[in-house]
Design an enzyme around this catalytic site. Structure first.
Site, PDB file in Angstrom:
ATOM      1  N   THR A  38       0.843  -1.184   0.000  1.00  0.00           N
ATOM      2  CA  THR A  38       0.000   0.000   0.000  1.00  0.00           C
ATOM      3  C   THR A  38       0.883   1.240   0.000  1.00  0.00           C
ATOM      4  OG1 THR A  38      -1.963   0.998   1.010  1.00  0.00           O
ATOM      5  CG2 THR A  38      -0.217   0.246   2.508  1.00  0.00           C
ATOM      6  N   CYS A  97      -2.910  -3.185  -2.452  1.00  0.00           N
ATOM      7  CA  CYS A  97      -3.450  -4.216  -1.560  1.00  0.00           C
ATOM      8  C   CYS A  97      -3.670  -5.541  -2.286  1.00  0.00           C
ATOM      9  CB  CYS A  97      -4.744  -3.749  -0.900  1.00  0.00           C
ATOM     10  SG  CYS A  97      -4.540  -2.240   0.069  1.00  0.00           S
TER      11      CYS A  97
END
Length: 221
Positions: free
Chosen positions: A83, A182
């Protein structure tokens, strides 16, 4: 200067916000210090901050999910995949003791999701959970596919949590163009600002996030 204040039953620490953005590795080192103190009996503590721009990768991140242009990534000891953290994103690191045997890490993740759901609702943005995916989402509509507003990645050691959540307030979302964020390649990312149709800053969100962290983590809701 780091600001500290107490709001029972836990301590909130404002580590730094724009224009004084916080270096990720410095914050990680501070997390470890606070974690050791909580393990030794100090009160639960939530670190709240805004990072300088950085990509971080959890333990399950695959090579093909990393930045396409070779941008450096910091590998960290949390769950979750790759992320981004940076300006316009509120990051919270709850360093709190989990009770019960066995430790229920999933319940902790759900509590952090509930904090973000309640916080987004303060700005008339309805987010929800998606089965099989952590974090909080706006579901697909005429503006696009499912969109993730808040990410979660945690670690538990000696019954005390580390890492936490990241909620996009008014962040530049182009960071997601350079990775498989993600590990999800069939959905997008968004922010409170984009979904609300008006600028909502980290400072706007901060008091609501702090209130809901106190309510949800204290009650175990």
């Amino acid at each position: 200067m780091t600001a500290r204040r107490t709001l029972a039953p836990m301590r909130f620490e404002h580590v730094g916000f724009a224009p004084e953005l916080v270096d990720y590795e410095a914050a990680w080192a501070h997390q470890r210090e606070v974690h050791a103190a909580v393990v030794d009996g100090a009160e639960d503590t939530v670190l709240l901050l805004e990072h300088a721009a950085v990509y971080t990768a959890g333990k399950r991140t695959e090579p093909h999910q990393r930045p396409f242009d070779g941008t450096p990534v910091i590998d960290v000891d949390r769950g979750g995949l790759i992320t981004w953290h940076g300006p316009g994103q509120l990051v919270g690191y709850p360093i709190v003791r989990l009770h019960g045997v066995p430790i229920d890490v999933v319940a902790h993740v759900r509590r952090l999701e509930e904090v973000m759901i309640r916080t987004c609702r303060e700005f008339d943005v309805e987010v929800t959970r998606v089965d099989g995916r952590s974090g909080v989402w706006v579901l697909a509509d005429d503006r696009g596919p499912d969109r993730k507003l808040g990410a979660i990645g945690v670690r538990v050691s000696r019954q005390v949590t580390m890492h936490g959540f990241a909620l996009n307030c008014d962040a530049d979302l182009s960071w997601a163009d350079n990775i498989i964020a993600c590990g999800i390649d069939d959905a997008g990312v968004s922010s409170i600002t984009r979904e609300a149709g008006r600028v909502v800053t980290v400072q706007d969100v901060l008091p609501y996030a702090e209130k809901h962290l106190g309510d949800v983590l204290a009650s175990g809701a």
